[in-house]
Each structure stands twice: as C-alpha cells, then as structure tokens.
Design a protein around this motif. Structure first.
Motif, short mmCIF file in Angstrom:
data_model
loop_
_atom_site.label_atom_id
_atom_site.label_comp_id
_atom_site.label_asym_id
_atom_site.label_seq_id
_atom_site.Cartn_x
_atom_site.Cartn_y
_atom_site.Cartn_z
N UNK A 214 0.87 -1.24 -0.07
CA UNK A 214 -0.01 -0.20 0.05
C UNK A 214 0.98 1.17 -0.13
N UNK A 215 0.96 2.21 -1.17
CA UNK A 215 1.70 3.30 -1.18
C UNK A 215 1.36 4.45 -0.46
N UNK A 216 1.86 4.65 0.57
CA UNK A 216 1.56 5.60 1.36
C UNK A 216 1.93 7.14 0.67
N UNK A 217 2.66 7.09 -0.34
CA UNK A 217 3.08 8.59 -1.08
C UNK A 217 1.75 8.84 -1.87
N UNK B 152 -4.23 14.79 6.41
CA UNK B 152 -4.73 14.03 7.27
C UNK B 152 -4.94 12.47 7.04
N UNK B 153 -5.09 12.49 5.80
CA UNK B 153 -5.07 11.08 5.30
C UNK B 153 -3.91 10.50 5.37
N UNK B 154 -2.78 10.73 5.18
CA UNK B 154 -1.32 10.16 5.33
C UNK B 154 -1.16 9.85 7.00
N UNK B 155 -1.66 11.01 7.61
CA UNK B 155 -1.42 10.71 9.22
C UNK B 155 -2.14 9.61 9.90
N UNK B 156 -3.56 9.63 9.37
CA UNK B 156 -4.31 8.31 9.78
C UNK B 156 -3.92 6.92 9.42
N UNK B 157 -3.52 7.02 8.03
CA UNK B 157 -2.77 5.63 7.66
C UNK B 157 -1.67 5.28 8.21
N UNK B 158 -0.79 6.20 8.57
CA UNK B 158 0.53 5.80 9.54
C UNK B 158 0.04 5.14 10.73
N UNK B 159 -0.72 5.94 11.59
CA UNK B 159 -1.27 5.00 12.86
C UNK B 159 -1.89 3.66 12.55
N UNK B 160 -2.81 3.82 11.66
CA UNK B 160 -3.72 2.61 11.13
C UNK B 160 -2.60 1.34 11.01
#
Length: 609
Positions: free
Chosen positions: A504-507, A512-520
């Motif tokens: 799953x490419x976090x780039x 806010x979407x990046x922040x939430x995905x990093x924690x999840x």
C-alpha cells in the motif's frame, strides 16, 4: 703588544656580533614557526567549520534525526536532508535551507499566476445493461415444466425461439372445448368464438389454434416462445417444476445498448450536467479510450454511499462491453465563476484539519529562504487548486519538496504545519496515534449492541483504494483459515497479508489521510505479526479480533471499491466478551470457534462500496 690588544678587541667584537645574530635568528624563526602553526590551526579550523555534518530526517516524523541517508524507521519513507539554519533573511519566522540540502531534497519552486481554471472531475463506475431493454419471460399457462431448451445463464436467444415446454391440464381442457364447439359453430357461433378467445388468452397464436381445429388433435405440451432477442441473465426454473400463470421463467436482457453508471459525490454534482462529454477507460481494454455524453443524472443521493448515479449510454458493437466492467472517467468543466483567479499545484499545499498552508520564498534574499503562509482554497482542479485568498500574483512558492521544508521548519522551531505558533518540536512527537476508542467493538459498547460511533470518511486516490482492496481480500483468506481451525495456514496467510500492507503506497496519501494511515498501518502490522509469530490457534484468534477491529476502522475511513462487507459479531468469543470480524458472505462462518460453533453470531452492519 699593541697588535695583540687590537686582535683581542676585534675577536670580542665579532663574537658579540655572532651571538647577537644567533639570538636574532632564533627569535625570528621561532616566531615564524609559531605563527605558521597558528595559521595552520586556523586553516584546519576553517576547513572543519566548512565541513558541516548533514542531518537527515523524515518529512512526516521530524523527531527522527540521523547523520546518513536511508529510510525512516517508523514509516519507511526516504529520509531528507535538513537545512542548517542561518541565511540573510531578517524574518525570525522564515526557514533557511542551504542550496545543497534543497537540491538533495528536490525542493522546487514556481511563480504563481492567474488562470482560467478548468476542473477535472474523476468518476468511477461500472458497465450495466440498459434497464429499458430488460424483459421477463413468463409462463402464460399453469403446469409442469417438461423441457427446458435454454439451460444456462448467458445463453443468447432470438425472438420467437422455443425456450421451454409446459404440460398444462388446463390448456388440454381448453383445447377439448374448442374441438367440441367446432361441431356446433354453425348453430352456436358464440360458444365457438369464446373457446377460441380462451386459447388466445393462454397466448396461443392463430396458426396454432387453426392447426388444432383442422387436425382435431389436442396439443399436450405448450411451447414457451421468447418474446425478445437478447442474453439470458437469470434462469428461474428447472425441469419438473410446477409453475403458475405469470411465473418468471427467464430474465432476458438485450445487450445491444449499454449503460455506464458512474458514482458522483454530492460535491461534484455542481460541475456536471446533461449533455456534457465524458472520457473514460475500461480496465478490460487498457490503452483504449472511450467517450460518451451524460444522458441522465440521478436526482436523488444514495443515503448509504452518498453518491448520485451519472449515466452514459453507448451502443455495444461486437458485444465488447460486458455488465460489471469497471470504468474510470474524467469530465472537464470550465469554472466561469473563478475566471482569472490564482491556480497552484496540488503538491504545493499542506493540510492540517481545516487549515491549508504553503511555503512562500522570500524575495529579499538570494538564498533559499521560505516562510509558511495560510491560504484559503477554492475548488480542486484535480492536480491543482484555485486560491481564493492568501497569495499575490507573481509570488514564488514551493511546489515540490514541501514536506521537506516543513520538516526543517519544525526542527528549527519555526511556524510549521503541525505547529503554527512555532517552538521546538518534541522528540516524542506523535501524528495523532489512533486507538480502538470509538471503534464499534464489544469493549466500547454493550455486548451484542453496536455503538453509535461516527466515522469521518476521507476521499483518497482510487489507486490507494484498490491496494486496500487487496489487503481486505488477504484478510478474508486469513479469516477462512481460522474458520478451518488451521493455525499453520493462518500463519502463512498472515505473512501474505503483511506483504499486501507493505504494498500500500503511502505516498498516494497526503495531509490528514497520510497521518491516519500511518497510525492504522502500525496497528495492523502489529496484530498481523502476532498471528504470524504464534502457532497456537487461540492466540491467533485473539490477535485476529484486534486486527478485525482495526481493519473495520480503516475501511470505514478510506473505503473499498466494488465490495460488500458484512460486519459480524459473536457474543461468546473471548470468554463471553464478544468479538467482531469482517466477512464477504452473509452466512455466519465463525472464525473464533470453527466447526465447534460454526454458525454462532449475527451480522451487525453491511458496508457497500
């Protein structure tokens, strides 16, 4: 004697001169060597001062500081160099980045200008048969299905083709009545016509009625003829079934014309209208471009998905289009109300909550010096934004490497995205770590009763959603391994699930979407690792419960594509505390007990994407 005295004086004189010369030489060369040593030390010191050590950090986790390039140990993103401060700007809130650091971090700028914006609305949808060309083939007489000549879904039929044969006692009786009234039709023509009309009501054609009358024989099996040409999309009966008049035997669709139904969010509806051209591609035909005209826009918003259907009608030449194909479309709309407004690239903007910020290059210095500025954005244009307030035509802003500049600002205690007031960033910085608080789980609600948590859906790129689809599909395979009570297979499938998470490419995410995905992602990886490391089925099931709660939250936040997810609950799992799981089917297949209590549980929520 006199000569001897002269010689002695001369000898003393030369001796004194020699001693004086030696002293002066020592003094000169000693001082020179000392000064040279000082000079050499100064040169070494200056060279050491110019050899600055580059610090490397993560744009999303500025607490990470290393003396060499590499990957962030938290999120895996490439580390970027940090500026060394200084610069010629007098503004204490401005951040200076050396030219070398800016080049390594790929920090690029561009001059903003006024444009006539054109918004690109991206729509995703599916191909569907034209609803106006659907037809149900029904039984016009009650009876028993003797023969089915069309036996499978997908078979092509033509108008007038025999689909089935029905044995009908009522039809036999009606034919016998006709043959009896033929004998007295001259005397009682009314009865004769009534018996023929009865057969017409059974959908017998005139030539069939005439054949019965002329032959004097009763037809035992009634042939059901197709009333249209098309493709069978559903077969509702089997040989030997008893049917009533009006029972649906087949569902037939004419696929010569197709619909492409796109999902349009309510925020995009203002830019769409009938007659607008839409260009789209189909996953089944990569590299082939299609286009059509918007023929209809649904006037009602779906209360579950929050979208309205946008319909494009197309001829289906050579049967290329198939119902269910995925489509990706683009509509270009001129924004007349925003003509001659400033437009900036999407990459220039950082978001945090309701704030949108950019970094403006200071014009009073030759060095790369930037200052954060909050702006007000208008509509999104796809890869760019209209700026309503906050920028002036001709200013220069950062359009690439914005996170790198923001990370430098955070480390230097300057105003930044996460810290608009400035101040040194803490080494314990956390981008909003999320827990299970607020997740609809038995721990946060009464047993068997879902909570009333509200989730903020975040719109992300379809590429990321499709990658999340792969994560969900791997989760389902893991769930089925636990249903089978197979710990070895569960361990293998958890490894594959972890690989899907890594892909799953976090780039593709920002703000806010990046922040939430990093924690999840961190929580998901932890739970998956617990399953992978354990060979005990009960330990795997405990970790699977936590994994299910976190994946449910992830799906509710980012969504899926073309999936129906059933959120199911077993009240007896985890020592009667209850546990949830996600399923691809409505039937209960309990992963916490397997065959011992396979059907224990119920569906609490249905998620459709």
């Amino acid at each position: 004697m006199k000569n001897q005295r002269f010689f002695d004086k001369k000898y003393i004189k030369y001796s004194l001169l020699l001693i004086l010369g030696i002293f002066l030489g020592w003094l000169f060369f000693h001082t020179s060597d000392k000064d040279k040593g000082k000079e050499d030390a100064t040169v070494v010191q200056q060279e050491g001062a110019t050899e600055k050590v580059t610090t490397w950090t993560c744009s999303m986790h500025p607490q990470i500081r290393m003396d060499h390039p590499g990957d962030c140990p938290i999120c895996g993103m490439d580390l970027i160099p940090v500026g060394q401060g200084g610069g010629s700007s007098d503004d204490p809130d401005a951040v200076h980045i050396s030219r070398e650091a800016a080049q390594l971090a790929n920090v690029l700028t561009s001059t903003v200008s006024r444009q006539n914006p054109v918004k690109e609305i991206r729509l995703y949808g599916k191909v569907q048969a034209d609803e106006r060309l659907y037809q149900n083939q029904v039984a016009h007489v009650p009876g028993r299905i003797e023969t089915l000549t069309v036996n499978f879904t997908g078979e092509t039929v033509r108008n007038g083709q025999v689909l089935a044969e029905i044995y009908s006692p009522e039809l036999i009786t009606a034919q016998q009545e006709l043959l009896e009234t033929v004998k007295t039709k001259q005397i009682q023509p009314e009865l004769y016509e009534a018996s023929k009309e009865k057969l017409r009501q059974w959908k017998l054609f005139e030539d069939q009625i005439d054949a019965i009358e002329s032959s004097g024989k009763v037809i035992n099996n009634f042939k059901v003829l197709s009333g249209t040409s098309g493709t069978v999309i559903a077969r509702r009966v089997n040989t030997g079934d008893y049917v009533s008049a009006g029972t649906v035997l087949y569902e037939i669709a004419d696929l010569s014309k197709m619909w492409v139904l796109f999902d349009a969010y309510e925020s995009d509806l203002q830019f769409l209208r009938k007659g607008k051209k839409i260009s789209f591609t189909l996953q089944a035909f990569p590299g082939t471009d299609f286009s059509g005209i918007i023929a209809f826009i649904d006037p009602v918003i779906d209360p579950v998905t929050r979208v309205a259907k946008v319909r494009v009608e197309l001829p289906n030449k050579s049967d290329r289009l198939k119902p269910g194909m995925f489509a990706s479309g683009v509509v270009s709309s001129d924004l007349d109300e925003y003509r001659n407004e400033i437009v900036i690239p999407r990459s220039a903007v950082l978001w945090t909550g309701k704030r949108s910020i950019v970094y403006v290059r200071q014009s009073d210095t030759d060095e790369p010096v930037f200052k954060m500025r909050e702006i007000e954005l208008g509509p999104s244009l796809g890869e760019s934004y209209v700026v309503i307030n906050g920028l002036i035509d001709g200013e220069e802003i950062v359009t690439s490497g914005t996170f790198s500049v923001d990370a430098s600002a955070q480390l230097e205690g300057k105003p930044s995205m996460m810290n608009p007031a400035g101040g040194k960033v803490s080494t314990g910085h956390d981008h909003g770590a999320m827990t299970n608080q607020g997740v609809d789980t038995p721990e946060n609600s009464q047993k068997g009763t879902p909570g009333k948590t509200e989730f903020n859906k975040i719109s992300v790129s379809m590429d990321f959603v499709m990658q999340l689809n792969e994560v969900y599909e791997r989760y389902i395979i893991l769930k089925n391994a636990l249903v089978e009570s197979n710990p070895e297979k569960a361990g293998q499938e958890s490894d594959k699930l972890k690989e899907a998470l890594a892909k799953a490419d976090m780039k593709l995410l920002s703000g806010d979407a990046h922040t939430k995905w990093m924690s999840m992602l961190k929580n998901l990886n932890n739970h998956v690792s617990s399953i992978s490391k354990s060979g005990e089925i009960e330990e795997q099931r405990d970790a699977f419960s936590e994994l299910s709660d976190q994946l449910y939250l992830t799906i509710k936040t980012f969504g899926l594509m073309g999936k129906t997810v059933y959120y199911q609950f077993c009240p007896m799992a985890k020592n009667d505390k209850g546990a949830y799981w996600l399923s691809e089917i409505t039937d209960i297949r309990n992963p916490y007990y397997g065959k011992s209590m396979l059907t224990c549980g119920e569906t609490k929520e249905t998620l459709k994407y």
